[in-house]
Design a protein around this motif. Structure first.
Motif, PDB file in Angstrom:
ATOM      1  N   LYS A 112       0.839  -1.191   0.000  1.00  0.00           N
ATOM      2  CA  LYS A 112       0.000   0.000   0.000  1.00  0.00           C
ATOM      3  C   LYS A 112       0.882   1.251   0.000  1.00  0.00           C
ATOM      4  CE  LYS A 112      -3.623   2.219   2.785  1.00  0.00           C
ATOM      5  NZ  LYS A 112      -4.438   2.109   4.017  1.00  0.00           N
ATOM      6  N   ASP A 359      -9.239   6.939  -0.023  1.00  0.00           N
ATOM      7  CA  ASP A 359      -8.994   6.072   1.137  1.00  0.00           C
ATOM      8  C   ASP A 359      -7.530   6.122   1.561  1.00  0.00           C
ATOM      9  OD1 ASP A 359     -11.627   5.341   1.157  1.00  0.00           O
ATOM     10  OD2 ASP A 359     -11.329   3.330   0.340  1.00  0.00           O
ATOM     11  N   ASP A 363      -6.368   7.560   5.171  1.00  0.00           N
ATOM     12  CA  ASP A 363      -5.614   6.677   6.072  1.00  0.00           C
ATOM     13  C   ASP A 363      -4.312   7.346   6.521  1.00  0.00           C
ATOM     14  OD1 ASP A 363      -7.560   4.737   5.873  1.00  0.00           O
ATOM     15  OD2 ASP A 363      -6.473   3.493   4.430  1.00  0.00           O
ATOM     16  N   ALA A 366      -5.129  10.064   9.041  1.00  0.00           N
ATOM     17  CA  ALA A 366      -5.445   9.445  10.336  1.00  0.00           C
ATOM     18  C   ALA A 366      -4.163   9.062  11.075  1.00  0.00           C
ATOM     19  CB  ALA A 366      -6.325   8.217  10.130  1.00  0.00           C
ATOM     20  N   LYS A 367      -3.176   8.558  10.328  1.00  0.00           N
ATOM     21  CA  LYS A 367      -1.891   8.184  10.936  1.00  0.00           C
ATOM     22  C   LYS A 367      -1.142   9.425  11.400  1.00  0.00           C
ATOM     23  CE  LYS A 367       2.353   5.592   9.922  1.00  0.00           C
ATOM     24  NZ  LYS A 367       3.070   4.811   8.865  1.00  0.00           N
ATOM     25  N   ALA A 411     -12.194   0.734   9.569  1.00  0.00           N
ATOM     26  CA  ALA A 411     -11.535   1.594   8.580  1.00  0.00           C
ATOM     27  C   ALA A 411     -12.450   2.742   8.157  1.00  0.00           C
ATOM     28  CB  ALA A 411     -11.130   0.760   7.355  1.00  0.00           C
ATOM     29  N   LEU A 414     -12.521   5.330  10.929  1.00  0.00           N
ATOM     30  CA  LEU A 414     -11.244   6.049  10.970  1.00  0.00           C
ATOM     31  C   LEU A 414     -11.174   7.088   9.849  1.00  0.00           C
ATOM     32  CD1 LEU A 414      -8.574   5.777  12.692  1.00  0.00           C
ATOM     33  CD2 LEU A 414      -7.636   4.570  10.721  1.00  0.00           C
ATOM     34  N   ARG A 415     -11.599   6.687   8.658  1.00  0.00           N
ATOM     35  CA  ARG A 415     -11.539   7.606   7.514  1.00  0.00           C
ATOM     36  C   ARG A 415     -12.515   8.761   7.682  1.00  0.00           C
ATOM     37  NH1 ARG A 415     -11.317   2.373   3.611  1.00  0.00           N
ATOM     38  NH2 ARG A 415      -9.067   2.007   3.765  1.00  0.00           N
TER      39      ARG A 415
END
Length: 427
Positions: A112, A359, A363, A366-367, A411, A414-415
């Motif tokens: 990814k 997405d 992601d 979020a990190k 997920a 979170l997104r």
């Protein structure tokens, strides 16, 4: 275990080494696994010694089983240590695997992307201020009249206008030859509905009952009948009759009899309020979508082709399930639209690419923001799903567990929280 990673964009090469003790333990587990799964005369299941198993199944079978067990374990641990998320099955490039020796393993895998985030806070995009006009409201209210319209014969000499129904006989030819489906009698065609080949209906405007004409058209390049696609055709058309819509008068009496309202003004006020709320909600969704698009555009990364293809497959499967819920199937849909499997997939590609990019960036946000999902978030999401589908919370939990979709649920939460970082900080 020791692992090093060489990464070029989204292609990662993992070089893994493990001590001989791990290899030997793998061989021991492989022997036991085979012993537990086979029946060997003279021995209870799981009790046959290694020498007997080797005699029946060969040393190579034991080695292969041991390799898969050890390699899979090391690969999984290496991904965890290096925080890599694979998006397709790995390929073993090189390996040294012998009992009593250290293991060496080289694995190549597509992972990814880790985008380089650009600006995602304090963004500015134009926000539409929706205005519902009186004309918009009247058009919506006229739908009620159209649903109860009567078709009446047009007066003698009436010329066809858009919105009229022409009752026609037609016979089409391509290159002077008739074709299947190109003939009809007494067909009621709403002129302006665009239900016939492009350009056909426009050529009926201005004609009257009893008129005959030749209509010349070209079938679209993407026409569902391949033999006709892109071909020029001539239709001989006879106007049997012309009918026009007769709309009921929109007054208090009609409104009271055909709706939940008592007067025209009450209906008009309700329609305007609901249309304004819908327009504002649509504008809000468009604004938020534009902000997320801006954050995605500001990030630098490439998307592996496999991620796009996987998302397309997911979307096609969702389409199949939707069709089945409406008593259709994919074969019926392909026959109706004239699309092939490949064309159906290609139609999904733009949305799939956009979804995957979004997405990936959410992601990463979020990190970067160290966003976490707690049980309160999960409970709220499950409650919303249960309310939407009219199911109990326990029923939704069972479905999530049986389908193995808890990871997808987390997920999505979170997104959504990452998206709000973008939206809430916008200028």
């Amino acid at each position: 275990m020791n692992v090093t990673v060489e990464r070029v964009e989204n292609e990662a090469t993992l070089k893994i080494t493990a001590p001989a003790a791990d290899v030997n333990a793998g061989f021991k587990k492989a022997v036991q696994k085979i012993a537990n799964s086979v029946n060997i005369p003279g021995f209870r299941k799981g009790k046959a010694p290694r020498a007997i198993i080797e005699m029946h199944y060969g040393k190579e079978a034991i080695k292969q089983e041991a390799f898969e067990m050890v390699a899979n374990k090391l690969y999984t641990e290496a991904l965890d240590v290096k925080n890599l998320i694979p998006v397709e099955d790995p390929k073993v490039e090189e390996s040294v695997f012998e009992e009593g020796k250290d293991m060496e393993l080289t694995i190549k895998v597509t992972v990814k992307p880790e985008p380089e985030l650009g600006e995602y806070k304090g963004l500015h995009v134009d926000k539409e201020e929706p205005v519902v006009t009186d004309e918009d409201v009247e058009a919506q209210m006229n739908d009620l009249r159209n649903r109860n319209a009567k078709m009446v014969a047009a007066e003698e000499g009436h010329v066809i206008e858009k919105g009229d129904f022409a009752i026609i006989d037609f016979a089409g030819t391509v290159g002077g030859e008739p074709f299947s489906g190109g003939e009809g009698k007494g067909y009621p065609l709403e002129v302006g509905s665009n239900s016939f080949i492009p350009g056909f209906e426009d050529q009926l405007v201005g004609l009257s009952k009893g008129d005959a004409t030749d209509v010349e058209v070209t079938f679209p390049e993407e026409y569902f009948v391949k033999e006709l696609a892109g071909k020029e055709a001539v239709f001989k058309v006879n106007i049997q009759d012309v009918k026009i819509k007769q709309l009921p008068e929109l007054n208090d009496e009609y409104v009271a009899a055909n709706s939940d309202f008592k007067t025209v003004e009450e209906m008009r006020a309700n329609y305007k309020e609901r249309m304004q709320k819908a327009a504002e909600e649509n504008a809000k969704v468009a604004y938020e979508h534009a902000l997320i698009d801006a954050a995605v555009a500001n990030a630098k990364f490439t998307v592996p082709a496999i991620m796009i293809e996987d998302r397309i497959s997911q979307m096609v499967e969702e389409m199949r399930m939707s069709l089945e819920s409406r008593k259709m199937n994919m074969e019926m849909y392909k026959q109706y639209t004239g699309l092939t499997d490949e064309q159906i997939r290609e139609n999904q590609r733009p949305a799939a690419e956009e979804n995957v990019k979004t997405d990936i960036v959410l992601d990463a946000i979020a990190k970067a923001e160290n966003i976490q999902v707690d049980m309160a978030d999960v409970d709220a999401e499950i409650a919303a799903i249960s309310a939407q589908h009219g199911a109990s919370v326990d029923e939704v939990k069972k479905i999530i567990k049986s389908n193995g979709t808890m990871g997808l649920l987390l997920a999505n939460i979170l997104r959504r929280k990452a998206a709000h970082v973008v939206i809430d900080s916008a200028k």
